[in-house]
Design a protein around this motif. Structure first.
Motif, PDB file in Angstrom:
ATOM      1  N   VAL A   1       0.841  -1.208   0.000  1.00  0.00           N
ATOM      2  CA  VAL A   1       0.000   0.000   0.000  1.00  0.00           C
ATOM      3  C   VAL A   1       0.872   1.252   0.000  1.00  0.00           C
ATOM      4  O   VAL A   1       0.672   2.165  -0.800  1.00  0.00           O
ATOM      5  CB  VAL A   1      -0.985  -0.001   1.189  1.00  0.00           C
ATOM      6  N   LEU A   2       1.841   1.305   0.906  1.00  0.00           N
ATOM      7  CA  LEU A   2       2.725   2.472   0.913  1.00  0.00           C
ATOM      8  C   LEU A   2       3.496   2.552  -0.397  1.00  0.00           C
ATOM      9  O   LEU A   2       3.700   3.643  -0.935  1.00  0.00           O
ATOM     10  CB  LEU A   2       3.691   2.434   2.096  1.00  0.00           C
ATOM     11  N   GLY A   3       3.892   1.409  -0.951  1.00  0.00           N
ATOM     12  CA  GLY A   3       4.593   1.398  -2.234  1.00  0.00           C
ATOM     13  C   GLY A   3       3.772   2.049  -3.330  1.00  0.00           C
ATOM     14  O   GLY A   3       4.270   2.873  -4.095  1.00  0.00           O
ATOM     15  N   VAL A   4       2.492   1.718  -3.406  1.00  0.00           N
ATOM     16  CA  VAL A   4       1.610   2.294  -4.434  1.00  0.00           C
ATOM     17  C   VAL A   4       1.445   3.798  -4.217  1.00  0.00           C
ATOM     18  O   VAL A   4       1.496   4.587  -5.166  1.00  0.00           O
ATOM     19  CB  VAL A   4       0.238   1.585  -4.447  1.00  0.00           C
ATOM     20  N   VAL A   5       1.265   4.213  -2.968  1.00  0.00           N
ATOM     21  CA  VAL A   5       1.101   5.638  -2.673  1.00  0.00           C
ATOM     22  C   VAL A   5       2.358   6.405  -3.095  1.00  0.00           C
ATOM     23  O   VAL A   5       2.277   7.398  -3.840  1.00  0.00           O
ATOM     24  CB  VAL A   5       0.782   5.861  -1.179  1.00  0.00           C
ATOM     25  N   LEU A   6       3.521   5.938  -2.655  1.00  0.00           N
ATOM     26  CA  LEU A   6       4.765   6.634  -3.004  1.00  0.00           C
ATOM     27  C   LEU A   6       5.042   6.587  -4.501  1.00  0.00           C
ATOM     28  O   LEU A   6       5.514   7.570  -5.081  1.00  0.00           O
ATOM     29  CB  LEU A   6       5.942   6.048  -2.222  1.00  0.00           C
ATOM     30  N   ARG A   7       4.749   5.463  -5.138  1.00  0.00           N
ATOM     31  CA  ARG A   7       4.975   5.331  -6.587  1.00  0.00           C
ATOM     32  C   ARG A   7       4.172   6.373  -7.360  1.00  0.00           C
ATOM     33  O   ARG A   7       4.679   7.016  -8.281  1.00  0.00           O
ATOM     34  CB  ARG A   7       4.585   3.922  -7.035  1.00  0.00           C
ATOM     35  N   ASN A   8       2.910   6.556  -6.987  1.00  0.00           N
ATOM     36  CA  ASN A   8       2.082   7.547  -7.673  1.00  0.00           C
ATOM     37  C   ASN A   8       2.586   8.963  -7.436  1.00  0.00           C
ATOM     38  O   ASN A   8       2.619   9.784  -8.363  1.00  0.00           O
ATOM     39  CB  ASN A   8       0.620   7.402  -7.246  1.00  0.00           C
ATOM     40  N   LEU A   9       2.993   9.262  -6.227  1.00  0.00           N
ATOM     41  CA  LEU A   9       3.509  10.600  -5.928  1.00  0.00           C
ATOM     42  C   LEU A   9       4.836  10.850  -6.637  1.00  0.00           C
ATOM     43  O   LEU A   9       5.057  11.935  -7.182  1.00  0.00           O
ATOM     44  CB  LEU A   9       3.655  10.780  -4.418  1.00  0.00           C
ATOM     45  N   LEU A  10       5.705   9.854  -6.650  1.00  0.00           N
ATOM     46  CA  LEU A  10       6.981  10.001  -7.355  1.00  0.00           C
ATOM     47  C   LEU A  10       6.790  10.110  -8.866  1.00  0.00           C
ATOM     48  O   LEU A  10       7.506  10.867  -9.531  1.00  0.00           O
ATOM     49  CB  LEU A  10       7.915   8.841  -7.024  1.00  0.00           C
ATOM     50  N   ARG A  11       5.840   9.383  -9.410  1.00  0.00           N
ATOM     51  CA  ARG A  11       5.565   9.465 -10.850  1.00  0.00           C
ATOM     52  C   ARG A  11       5.196  10.899 -11.229  1.00  0.00           C
ATOM     53  O   ARG A  11       5.697  11.449 -12.206  1.00  0.00           O
ATOM     54  CB  ARG A  11       4.441   8.497 -11.231  1.00  0.00           C
ATOM     55  N   ASN A  12       4.340  11.524 -10.431  1.00  0.00           N
ATOM     56  CA  ASN A  12       3.968  12.913 -10.700  1.00  0.00           C
ATOM     57  C   ASN A  12       5.167  13.837 -10.576  1.00  0.00           C
ATOM     58  O   ASN A  12       5.384  14.705 -11.431  1.00  0.00           O
ATOM     59  CB  ASN A  12       2.868  13.374  -9.747  1.00  0.00           C
ATOM     60  N   ALA A  13       5.942  13.663  -9.514  1.00  0.00           N
ATOM     61  CA  ALA A  13       7.109  14.532  -9.310  1.00  0.00           C
ATOM     62  C   ALA A  13       8.082  14.408 -10.477  1.00  0.00           C
ATOM     63  O   ALA A  13       8.588  15.417 -10.988  1.00  0.00           O
ATOM     64  CB  ALA A  13       7.799  14.181  -7.993  1.00  0.00           C
ATOM     65  N   CYS A  14       8.329  13.189 -10.930  1.00  0.00           N
ATOM     66  CA  CYS A  14       9.260  12.977 -12.054  1.00  0.00           C
ATOM     67  C   CYS A  14       8.710  13.555 -13.353  1.00  0.00           C
ATOM     68  O   CYS A  14       9.454  14.129 -14.155  1.00  0.00           O
ATOM     69  CB  CYS A  14       9.558  11.488 -12.228  1.00  0.00           C
ATOM     70  N   HIS A  15       7.419  13.406 -13.570  1.00  0.00           N
ATOM     71  CA  HIS A  15       6.814  13.907 -14.810  1.00  0.00           C
ATOM     72  C   HIS A  15       6.822  15.436 -14.878  1.00  0.00           C
ATOM     73  O   HIS A  15       7.067  16.010 -15.942  1.00  0.00           O
ATOM     74  CB  HIS A  15       5.382  13.386 -14.950  1.00  0.00           C
ATOM     75  N   PHE A  16       6.570  16.091 -13.753  1.00  0.00           N
ATOM     76  CA  PHE A  16       6.405  17.549 -13.762  1.00  0.00           C
ATOM     77  C   PHE A  16       7.644  18.323 -13.326  1.00  0.00           C
ATOM     78  O   PHE A  16       7.581  19.526 -13.146  1.00  0.00           O
ATOM     79  CB  PHE A  16       5.194  17.938 -12.905  1.00  0.00           C
ATOM     80  N   THR A  17       8.767  17.634 -13.161  1.00  0.00           N
ATOM     81  CA  THR A  17      10.023  18.298 -12.814  1.00  0.00           C
ATOM     82  C   THR A  17      10.998  18.113 -13.971  1.00  0.00           C
ATOM     83  O   THR A  17      11.406  17.002 -14.271  1.00  0.00           O
ATOM     84  CB  THR A  17      10.612  17.703 -11.509  1.00  0.00           C
ATOM     85  N   GLU A  18      11.352  19.200 -14.607  1.00  0.00           N
ATOM     86  CA  GLU A  18      12.253  19.151 -15.765  1.00  0.00           C
ATOM     87  C   GLU A  18      13.711  19.332 -15.378  1.00  0.00           C
ATOM     88  O   GLU A  18      14.603  18.893 -16.089  1.00  0.00           O
ATOM     89  CB  GLU A  18      11.870  20.213 -16.794  1.00  0.00           C
ATOM     90  N   ARG A  19      13.953  20.005 -14.244  1.00  0.00           N
ATOM     91  CA  ARG A  19      15.321  20.203 -13.761  1.00  0.00           C
ATOM     92  C   ARG A  19      15.251  20.517 -12.280  1.00  0.00           C
ATOM     93  O   ARG A  19      14.237  20.950 -11.774  1.00  0.00           O
ATOM     94  CB  ARG A  19      16.033  21.320 -14.510  1.00  0.00           C
ATOM     95  N   GLY A  20      16.351  20.255 -11.624  1.00  0.00           N
ATOM     96  CA  GLY A  20      16.387  20.562 -10.196  1.00  0.00           C
ATOM     97  C   GLY A  20      16.482  19.324  -9.344  1.00  0.00           C
ATOM     98  O   GLY A  20      17.357  18.484  -9.548  1.00  0.00           O
ATOM     99  N   ARG A  21      15.547  19.191  -8.420  1.00  0.00           N
ATOM    100  CA  ARG A  21      15.685  18.161  -7.398  1.00  0.00           C
ATOM    101  C   ARG A  21      14.322  17.636  -6.957  1.00  0.00           C
ATOM    102  O   ARG A  21      13.359  18.391  -6.877  1.00  0.00           O
ATOM    103  CB  ARG A  21      16.415  18.776  -6.211  1.00  0.00           C
TER     104      ARG A  21
END
Length: 143
Positions: free
Chosen positions: A41-61
């Motif tokens: 469950v935590l894996g799915v929650v973090l995976r979805n949040l990380l997917r968004n962060a990776c998709h919408f971050t073009e540079r930085g951290r």
């Protein structure tokens, strides 16, 4: 299960989503909380949040910060307007309806799973300043 282990696994999987972008993805914080819930469950929650962060971050951290009672994912991406934040957990809602990325379920799934296990998922964001998604394991009113 150990929250840190799940976070490290999801960070490792998320690296591939960056596709060579100049983005550093790192774990910060030295807390090592343990949860009594299905590990997946935590894996799915973090995976979805990380997917968004990776998709919408073009540079930085992108930082995944583990504290004793929460995991926060902080990015330097495009951020969200107040209007987008109001609708972020609605099924099918996508701020950019023309983007080929996603179907508008990621945040909905993450939020519903978090609530089901008594966790709070909170989003804070500003356009052009990034987003912080925090999964708090102890609801704020019980701290």
């Amino acid at each position: 299960f150990d929250v840190r282990e799940v976070a490290l696994e999801e960070i490792d999987k998320a690296q591939a989503l960056l596709n060579g972008k100049p983005v550093e993805l790192a774990l910060v914080g030295d807390a090592a909380p343990r949860l009594f819930a299905p590990r997946a469950v935590l894996g799915v929650v973090l995976r979805n949040l990380l997917r968004n962060a990776c998709h919408f971050t073009e540079r930085g951290r992108i930082e995944v910060e583990i504290s004793p009672d929460a995991v926060a994912i902080r990015d330097t991406g495009i951020g969200m307007s107040a209007e987008t934040l109001r609708h972020a957990f609605e099924p099918f809602y996508r701020a950019d309806a023309f983007s080929p990325m996603g179907k508008g379920f990621g945040l909905t799934i993450a939020n519903r799973l978090a609530r089901r296990f008594g966790w709070d998922l909170v989003l804070e964001s500003e356009p052009d300043a990034g987003t912080v998604a925090t999964v708090r394991f102890t609801p704020a009113n019980e701290s």
